[in-house]
Design a protein around this motif. Sequence first.
Motif, PDB file in Angstrom:
ATOM      1  N   LYS A   1       0.832  -1.204   0.000  1.00 20.03           N
ATOM      2  CA  LYS A   1       0.000   0.000   0.000  1.00 20.03           C
ATOM      3  C   LYS A   1       0.867   1.255   0.000  1.00 20.03           C
ATOM      4  CE  LYS A   1      -3.775  -2.297   2.486  1.00 20.03           C
ATOM      5  NZ  LYS A   1      -4.570  -2.333   3.750  1.00 20.03           N
ATOM      6  N   VAL A   2       1.982   1.201   0.710  1.00 18.34           N
ATOM      7  CA  VAL A   2       2.905   2.339   0.753  1.00 18.34           C
ATOM      8  C   VAL A   2       3.478   2.606  -0.633  1.00 18.34           C
ATOM      9  CG1 VAL A   2       5.097   3.187   1.694  1.00 18.34           C
ATOM     10  CG2 VAL A   2       3.495   1.952   3.178  1.00 18.34           C
ATOM     11  N   VAL A   3       3.896   1.540  -1.302  1.00 22.20           N
ATOM     12  CA  VAL A   3       4.457   1.683  -2.648  1.00 22.20           C
ATOM     13  C   VAL A   3       3.390   2.160  -3.622  1.00 22.20           C
ATOM     14  CG1 VAL A   3       5.462   0.424  -4.590  1.00 22.20           C
ATOM     15  CG2 VAL A   3       6.244  -0.048  -2.261  1.00 22.20           C
ATOM     16  N   GLN A   4       2.195   1.591  -3.524  1.00 18.92           N
ATOM     17  CA  GLN A   4       1.103   1.970  -4.417  1.00 18.92           C
ATOM     18  C   GLN A   4       0.782   3.456  -4.294  1.00 18.92           C
ATOM     19  OE1 GLN A   4      -2.580  -0.103  -3.635  1.00 18.92           O
ATOM     20  NE2 GLN A   4      -3.377   0.277  -5.690  1.00 18.92           N
ATOM     21  N   ALA A   5       0.831   3.967  -3.071  1.00 20.98           N
ATOM     22  CA  ALA A   5       0.546   5.380  -2.845  1.00 20.98           C
ATOM     23  C   ALA A   5       1.691   6.268  -3.313  1.00 20.98           C
ATOM     24  CB  ALA A   5       0.267   5.625  -1.366  1.00 20.98           C
ATOM     25  N   ALA A   6       2.911   5.747  -3.249  1.00 21.88           N
ATOM     26  CA  ALA A   6       4.081   6.563  -3.581  1.00 21.88           C
ATOM     27  C   ALA A   6       4.325   6.672  -5.080  1.00 21.88           C
ATOM     28  CB  ALA A   6       5.312   5.983  -2.896  1.00 21.88           C
ATOM     29  N   VAL A   7       4.044   5.624  -5.830  1.00 22.91           N
ATOM     30  CA  VAL A   7       4.379   5.597  -7.265  1.00 22.91           C
ATOM     31  C   VAL A   7       3.816   6.794  -8.036  1.00 22.91           C
ATOM     32  CG1 VAL A   7       4.013   4.345  -9.426  1.00 22.91           C
ATOM     33  CG2 VAL A   7       4.826   3.122  -7.394  1.00 22.91           C
ATOM     34  N   PRO A   8       2.542   7.169  -7.845  1.00 25.74           N
ATOM     35  CA  PRO A   8       2.017   8.304  -8.617  1.00 25.74           C
ATOM     36  C   PRO A   8       2.685   9.640  -8.278  1.00 25.74           C
ATOM     37  CG  PRO A   8       0.233   6.972  -7.727  1.00 25.74           C
ATOM     38  CD  PRO A   8       1.482   6.522  -7.049  1.00 25.74           C
ATOM     39  N   THR A   9       3.368   9.717  -7.136  1.00 26.73           N
ATOM     40  CA  THR A   9       3.988  10.975  -6.716  1.00 26.73           C
ATOM     41  C   THR A   9       5.448  11.093  -7.138  1.00 26.73           C
ATOM     42  OG1 THR A   9       4.773  10.151  -4.546  1.00 26.73           O
ATOM     43  CG2 THR A   9       2.487  10.900  -4.689  1.00 26.73           C
ATOM     44  N   ILE A  10       5.984  10.062  -7.773  1.00 22.94           N
ATOM     45  CA  ILE A  10       7.394  10.061  -8.160  1.00 22.94           C
ATOM     46  C   ILE A  10       7.634  11.060  -9.285  1.00 22.94           C
ATOM     47  CG2 ILE A  10       9.207   8.694  -9.255  1.00 22.94           C
ATOM     48  CD1 ILE A  10       8.177   6.275  -7.706  1.00 22.94           C
ATOM     49  N   LYS A  11       8.539  11.980  -9.041  1.00 23.95           N
ATOM     50  CA  LYS A  11       8.857  13.013 -10.028  1.00 23.95           C
ATOM     51  C   LYS A  11      10.293  12.938 -10.541  1.00 23.95           C
ATOM     52  CE  LYS A  11       4.769  14.730  -9.344  1.00 23.95           C
ATOM     53  NZ  LYS A  11       3.695  14.499 -10.347  1.00 23.95           N
ATOM     54  N   GLY A  12      11.134  12.215  -9.832  1.00 23.23           N
ATOM     55  CA  GLY A  12      12.527  12.138 -10.236  1.00 23.23           C
ATOM     56  C   GLY A  12      13.251  11.018  -9.520  1.00 23.23           C
TER      57      GLY A  12
END
Length: 262
Positions: free
Chosen positions: A151-162
């Motif tokens: 769940k942590v990874v799923q939430a983080a992936v869309p916020t990855i900018k660099g």
Amino acid sequence: MSDTVDERRLRELSEASEDLHSDSMRANRAAVADYVEATPSGTRPLFAARGAAVAAGLAGAGVLAMGSRACAATNDVAILQTAASIENLAVSTYQTALTLPFVGGAEANGVVKAFSMKTMTQHTEHAAAFNAAAVRLGGKAQTAPDPKYAKVVQAAVPTIKGPGDVVSLAITLEDVAAQTYTKNVSQVGSSMLRQLFGSVAAVEAQHRAILLAVSALLSGGAADLIALPPDAAKLPKAAGSVGFPVAFYPTSMASPATEGAL
């Protein structure tokens, strides 16, 4: 970023990482085999009755010994399945990261890309080792990712900018793995499994140390220094210690034994 790196130095770093990983896997294949071989006899009563009276007197103790061994083996299976789930998540996370242009594509730093590919392979082998041990102890292979951190990874992936965001996420996963396996050393029921978790924990801690150094350079605006060999004259003073922030590895983030159990 440039893909240009010193191939000889990169090969040396990869070989050093692979040596630690290979030593861990080689030693533990034998250790786990020994443990599995010993477990069935350990679950049988540890005495042979020489007469009816002796058998009656010791029957309770024999049953308790057998039950205790069986319970320990069951707990070991759950711990191994949880470990496999953490490794499964790490593999899928690196796979996703390598699809990004600044990690696995044309914009990627060569060292970061090579590290990600090698580390993903090592996590795949760790998952296989944990699952093999669980199956040989009578459990099932865990092929799903850790439910909490997925769940942590799923939430983080869309916020990855660099690349810094990817490295930060990877640091968290490597730290969870290292802390969990460090704690598992005191939870499993045999020296063989303690060896397995202790040695794999060291590999994950090495991954984290490298990522901490990369993160420091990225956040400090010195991405050009992520190279092999680095320009030592330009590296910040903390470069030699940033990857080792603690003297003793903590376990406060360790996953519970049953978190990824089947």
